[in-house]
Design a protein around this motif. Structure first.
Motif, mmCIF file in Angstrom:
data_model
loop_
_atom_site.group_PDB
_atom_site.id
_atom_site.type_symbol
_atom_site.label_atom_id
_atom_site.label_comp_id
_atom_site.label_asym_id
_atom_site.label_seq_id
_atom_site.Cartn_x
_atom_site.Cartn_y
_atom_site.Cartn_z
ATOM 1 N N GLU A 142 19.592 -4.218 -37.225
ATOM 2 C CA GLU A 142 18.981 -3.430 -38.395
ATOM 3 C C GLU A 142 19.590 -4.308 -39.661
ATOM 4 O O GLU A 142 18.921 -4.402 -40.520
ATOM 5 C CB GLU A 142 19.512 -2.059 -38.570
ATOM 6 N N LEU A 143 20.877 -4.787 -39.582
ATOM 7 C CA LEU A 143 21.285 -5.673 -40.657
ATOM 8 C C LEU A 143 20.705 -6.969 -40.718
ATOM 9 O O LEU A 143 20.312 -7.505 -41.867
ATOM 10 C CB LEU A 143 22.917 -5.904 -40.461
ATOM 11 N N HIS A 144 20.238 -7.507 -39.647
ATOM 12 C CA HIS A 144 19.605 -8.621 -39.784
ATOM 13 C C HIS A 144 18.141 -8.484 -40.187
ATOM 14 O O HIS A 144 17.433 -9.365 -41.127
ATOM 15 C CB HIS A 144 19.287 -9.180 -38.028
ATOM 16 N N SER A 145 17.653 -7.086 -40.091
ATOM 17 C CA SER A 145 16.288 -6.833 -40.395
ATOM 18 C C SER A 145 16.138 -6.493 -41.933
ATOM 19 O O SER A 145 15.037 -6.197 -42.563
ATOM 20 C CB SER A 145 15.666 -6.030 -39.631
ATOM 21 N N SER A 146 17.488 -6.083 -42.608
ATOM 22 C CA SER A 146 17.620 -5.782 -43.922
ATOM 23 C C SER A 146 17.283 -6.642 -44.981
ATOM 24 O O SER A 146 17.096 -7.945 -44.533
ATOM 25 C CB SER A 146 18.799 -5.097 -44.042
ATOM 26 N N GLU A 147 17.120 -6.138 -46.381
ATOM 27 C CA GLU A 147 17.092 -7.038 -47.342
ATOM 28 C C GLU A 147 18.280 -8.013 -47.464
ATOM 29 O O GLU A 147 18.377 -8.878 -48.472
ATOM 30 C CB GLU A 147 16.685 -6.403 -48.631
ATOM 31 N N ILE A 148 19.375 -7.484 -46.732
ATOM 32 C CA ILE A 148 20.763 -8.345 -47.034
ATOM 33 C C ILE A 148 20.564 -9.791 -46.348
ATOM 34 O O ILE A 148 20.466 -9.597 -45.055
ATOM 35 C CB ILE A 148 21.803 -7.394 -46.582
ATOM 36 N N ASP A 149 21.178 -10.670 -47.093
ATOM 37 C CA ASP A 149 21.105 -11.990 -46.534
ATOM 38 C C ASP A 149 22.373 -11.995 -45.631
ATOM 39 O O ASP A 149 23.268 -12.289 -46.400
ATOM 40 C CB ASP A 149 21.145 -12.998 -47.572
ATOM 41 N N ASP A 150 22.556 -11.971 -44.536
ATOM 42 C CA ASP A 150 23.550 -11.960 -43.403
ATOM 43 C C ASP A 150 23.488 -13.344 -42.699
ATOM 44 O O ASP A 150 24.227 -13.533 -41.846
ATOM 45 C CB ASP A 150 23.536 -10.817 -42.658
ATOM 46 N N SER A 151 22.921 -14.489 -43.294
ATOM 47 C CA SER A 151 22.932 -15.773 -42.652
ATOM 48 C C SER A 151 24.382 -16.088 -42.624
ATOM 49 O O SER A 151 24.582 -17.005 -41.727
ATOM 50 C CB SER A 151 22.093 -16.572 -43.234
ATOM 51 N N MET A 152 25.155 -16.073 -43.676
ATOM 52 C CA MET A 152 26.484 -16.684 -43.844
ATOM 53 C C MET A 152 27.265 -15.562 -44.114
ATOM 54 O O MET A 152 28.354 -15.850 -44.669
ATOM 55 C CB MET A 152 26.562 -17.721 -44.538
ATOM 56 N N SER A 153 26.970 -14.381 -44.092
ATOM 57 C CA SER A 153 27.787 -13.111 -44.311
ATOM 58 C C SER A 153 27.895 -12.006 -43.463
ATOM 59 O O SER A 153 26.964 -12.003 -42.355
ATOM 60 C CB SER A 153 27.601 -12.397 -45.720
ATOM 61 N N GLY A 154 28.637 -11.027 -43.186
ATOM 62 C CA GLY A 154 28.730 -10.068 -42.432
ATOM 63 C C GLY A 154 30.053 -9.353 -42.317
ATOM 64 O O GLY A 154 30.651 -9.380 -43.393
ATOM 65 N N THR A 155 30.499 -8.551 -41.397
ATOM 66 C CA THR A 155 31.658 -7.785 -41.451
ATOM 67 C C THR A 155 32.183 -7.600 -39.948
ATOM 68 O O THR A 155 31.435 -7.655 -38.798
ATOM 69 C CB THR A 155 31.425 -6.356 -42.129
ATOM 70 N N THR A 156 33.721 -7.449 -39.954
ATOM 71 C CA THR A 156 34.343 -6.995 -38.640
ATOM 72 C C THR A 156 34.244 -5.428 -38.932
ATOM 73 O O THR A 156 33.973 -4.702 -39.915
ATOM 74 C CB THR A 156 35.770 -7.559 -38.587
ATOM 75 N N ALA A 157 34.647 -4.992 -37.683
ATOM 76 C CA ALA A 157 34.569 -3.394 -37.612
ATOM 77 C C ALA A 157 35.546 -3.053 -36.528
ATOM 78 O O ALA A 157 35.548 -3.434 -35.429
ATOM 79 C CB ALA A 157 33.125 -2.901 -37.260
ATOM 80 N N ILE A 158 36.480 -2.148 -37.021
ATOM 81 C CA ILE A 158 37.386 -1.630 -36.072
ATOM 82 C C ILE A 158 37.684 0.032 -36.290
ATOM 83 O O ILE A 158 37.462 0.433 -37.238
ATOM 84 C CB ILE A 158 39.001 -2.041 -36.628
ATOM 85 N N THR A 159 37.096 0.641 -35.206
ATOM 86 C CA THR A 159 36.593 2.127 -35.399
ATOM 87 C C THR A 159 37.190 3.103 -34.174
ATOM 88 O O THR A 159 37.552 2.400 -33.063
ATOM 89 C CB THR A 159 35.202 2.280 -35.138
#
Length: 422
Positions: A142-159
């Motif tokens: 969904e992040l890839h498909s969103s309006e956010i440009d995640d080509s060189m951005s992202g996030t780690t996640a610890i849950t």
């Protein structure tokens, strides 16, 4: 540690405000005290009635010091949601460390969608590991498909997902969860997650097979021999760690091997498949900590646990850990990282069921990360611990084969809690 372009921080940090999410329909989450004078937060208490214990928690998120980017946002965010699916025995805690130009947008997107997808999964309680894997992969898509440009951005996640007296920890990236275990007269830090970086041999080999060049910045820039792998370990070489690069370019430069987003890095093996572990809580488990690598870059898991144990008020512990982290960052660099930390105390758990193991067949041991913080020693007994079990579902094999600042919180009402920050 983030991507090579996405982190720059340093001295007098400014605070950021958190945003309280929407509330559910029913429940019993309450404030234990008035707001803390430094963190401006109340201690929150949420019961787990099926096991007759309660969790007391506090959170702090603090923007880093960025001398070259004074207007840079805090890219960390967090999400705390109690009574998932209206169940008073199911609660969620997560920390998300964004990186890259749109890192803030990525971490906020992921903290919202991941929790929502988990909450809406009808199989969550029947198979939490499968639900976790599905939620991470769906969120990444969904992040890839969103309006956010995640080509060189992202996030780690610890849950951390609490289900009655079991906790399920899902990790993507290099943030960390750690639990404090009473062992005689000692309180021992047990890592619940393993940092996913090129320092890990298994992760190094995996991304290399996917086509990544693995070099430090000095090697890429020609200052060191690229053919000599002399990174040492994370304690001694954290300042110039090995990073992932495409074959014929000086990007993306990620110092982690898993994340959500980072579509460019995905092409060279950076995946969103979480490593999931499960622990059955006993009376010897005192508290757990979920924090971004702004904390663990220089502080060991044992040091963090020791600091929490010194304070009766977890808000004091949050403030002390953040302060110590900033201090040590500035002893090594002219910047600091963003810092987010959640501390959850386990109160009143009885001996009934103590010593149980998880009921999942085929659970295998997975030693915790070797990273202990540069310049710090770590006496954690995580490796080989009977309480640490890793469960990797068929989703992992599938995707691996395919890839070859204190904030103010709205006081809690007597209903399910959804606390989002960042």
């Amino acid at each position: 540690m983030g991507c090579v372009h996405g982190k720059c921080c340093s001295r007098y940090p400014s605070s950021t405000d958190s945003e309280a999410g929407g509330y559910g329909e029913m429940g019993s989450c309450r404030n234990a005290t008035s707001k803390h004078i430094l963190t401006q937060r109340s201690l929150e208490i949420v019961p787990v009635p099926s096991q007759n214990y309660e969790m007391q928690y506090s959170v702090l998120t603090q923007r880093g010091y960025y001398p070259d980017s004074p207007d840079k946002e805090n890219q960390d965010s967090f999400c705390i949601r109690t009574q998932i699916q209206g169940n008073p025995n199911v609660h969620f805690f997560g920390v998300f460390d964004g990186h890259g130009h749109f890192g803030t947008e990525c971490s906020k997107f992921v903290k919202n969608r991941l929790a929502e997808i988990l909450a809406n999964d009808p199989e969550l309680l029947d198979d939490p590991v499968k639900a976790y894997n599905s939620a991470f992969l769906t969120t990444n898509y969904e992040l890839h498909s969103s309006e956010i440009d995640d080509s060189m951005s992202g996030t780690t996640a610890i849950t951390v997902l609490v289900i009655e007296d079991a906790i399920y920890v899902a990790n993507v990236g290099d943030s960390r969860a750690v639990i404090a275990v009473k062992n005689g007269n000692r309180i021992v830090a047990e890592n619940l997650s393993s940092d996913q970086t090129p320092f890990r041999k298994d992760e190094y080999e995996r991304v290399k097979l996917c086509g990544a060049r693995i070099l430090s910045v000095d090697q890429v820039e020609g200052l060191k021999d690229p053919d000599v792998q002399a990174w040492g370990d994370e304690e001694s070489q954290g300042g110039d760690p090995p990073r992932l690069w495409v074959q014929n370019g000086m990007y993306p430069g990620t110092a982690f091997t898993r994340s959500v987003g980072d579509s460019t890095a995905e092409k060279i093996g950076v995946i969103s498949v979480p490593e999931v572990s499960m622990v059955r809580l006993t009376p010897n488990h005192l508290f757990f900590v979920v924090a971004s690598d702004g904390v663990f870059e220089f502080l060991s898991s044992q040091t963090v646990v020791d600091m929490v144990a010194r304070y009766t008020d977890s808000r004091d512990a949050c403030a002390a850990i953040a302060g110590e982290s900033y201090k040590i960052w500035l002893e090594h660099e002219n910047r600091t990282d963003d810092i987010t930390i959640i501390i959850v105390h386990i109160k009143g758990l009885s001996n009934s069921g103590a010593g149980d193991t998880d009921g999942t067949t085929g659970a295998s041991m997975n030693p915790a990360s070797s990273r202990t913080g540069r310049g710090s020693s770590d006496s954690s007994a995580a490796s080989g611990s009977e309480i640490y079990r890793s469960m990797r579902s068929e989703f992992t094999d599938l995707q691996l084969s395919m890839n070859r600042s204190p904030a103010i919180v709205v006081p809690s009402p007597s209903k399910p809690r959804e606390l989002d920050g960042g």
